[in-house]
Design an enzyme around this catalytic site. Sequence first.
Site, short mmCIF file in Angstrom:
data_model
loop_
_atom_site.label_atom_id
_atom_site.label_comp_id
_atom_site.label_asym_id
_atom_site.label_seq_id
_atom_site.Cartn_x
_atom_site.Cartn_y
_atom_site.Cartn_z
N GLU A 170 -3.10 0.82 -6.87
CA GLU A 170 -1.99 -0.07 -7.20
C GLU A 170 -1.75 0.02 -8.70
OE1 GLU A 170 0.96 -1.23 -6.32
OE2 GLU A 170 -0.09 -2.05 -4.57
N CYS A 197 0.87 -1.17 0.00
CA CYS A 197 0.00 0.00 0.00
C CYS A 197 0.90 1.22 0.00
CB CYS A 197 -0.92 0.01 1.22
SG CYS A 197 -2.01 1.46 1.28
#
Length: 279
Positions: free
Chosen positions: A122, A2
Amino acid sequence: MCGRYAASRRPEDLAGIFEIEKWEPEEALAPDYNVAPTKEVYAVLDRPLKDADAAATSSSVTGNPVRQLRKLKWGLVPSWSKSPEGAARMINARAETIHEKPSYKRAFSSRRCIIPADGYYEWVTGKGERDLEVAGRKKRPRKQPYFVLPADGSVFAMAGLYEFWRDKTLPDDHPQAWWVTCSVITTEAETTPLAVAPAEGPFTLSEIHPRMPLMLTPDRWDSWLDPSRTDLDDLRTLLEPPPPGLMRAYPVSTAVSNVRNNGPELLKELEGPEEGTLF
């Protein structure tokens, strides 16, 4: 992993979702659609009120824990660090090793938090870009960002750790003498199909990236935040991934790749990957 996420919910809304008992209006953060490492972020934690200031960080403190919404800096600085310079590298803690890593072990035992988000970003290197890279015609492939979020639109509750660090170069009464920092816990990405996947793929989270933030479902919030649970073997049972099939993912503009860009338009779903970044 993350490395970037979105957090647009107001503190009043988070207070209702997490049953917050204490939060300071003057610590309110503006909606942030491109949260990057070292930024200030919201964290939900259970601590006695007298521990709310960094001067009361002793493990021997007593008192009933109170659920608080606090403003922390993203990028954990261990209490024993000589400087905060490595914070940007400690934004994530691997679920598989936090019980043994010196940087995270103590926080995992007694300083766990929830970091609320809308979802996380992402990046995937598109097939066309990968082919160019393999052929030696492109050294830095263009990556397509995806936004990953709960399929039902609920809050994305990321498991986290927090820590206190004292800047010994400053006097006790200096407002920046104490740092309160945090890290997001990550786990292996799901290999099961997404609840809602892009028409052209990817169809699983693992096809986007091998790691993902550890999401806590509401039935696990109280146990995760409970500071009375300190046994490492017991706590490791809380690191189980959530049930599969709760997430969706969709492509978003490559504008999110620039941390200076910030606004709700970054969450707009594209019909497909941008040109040159086909999955």
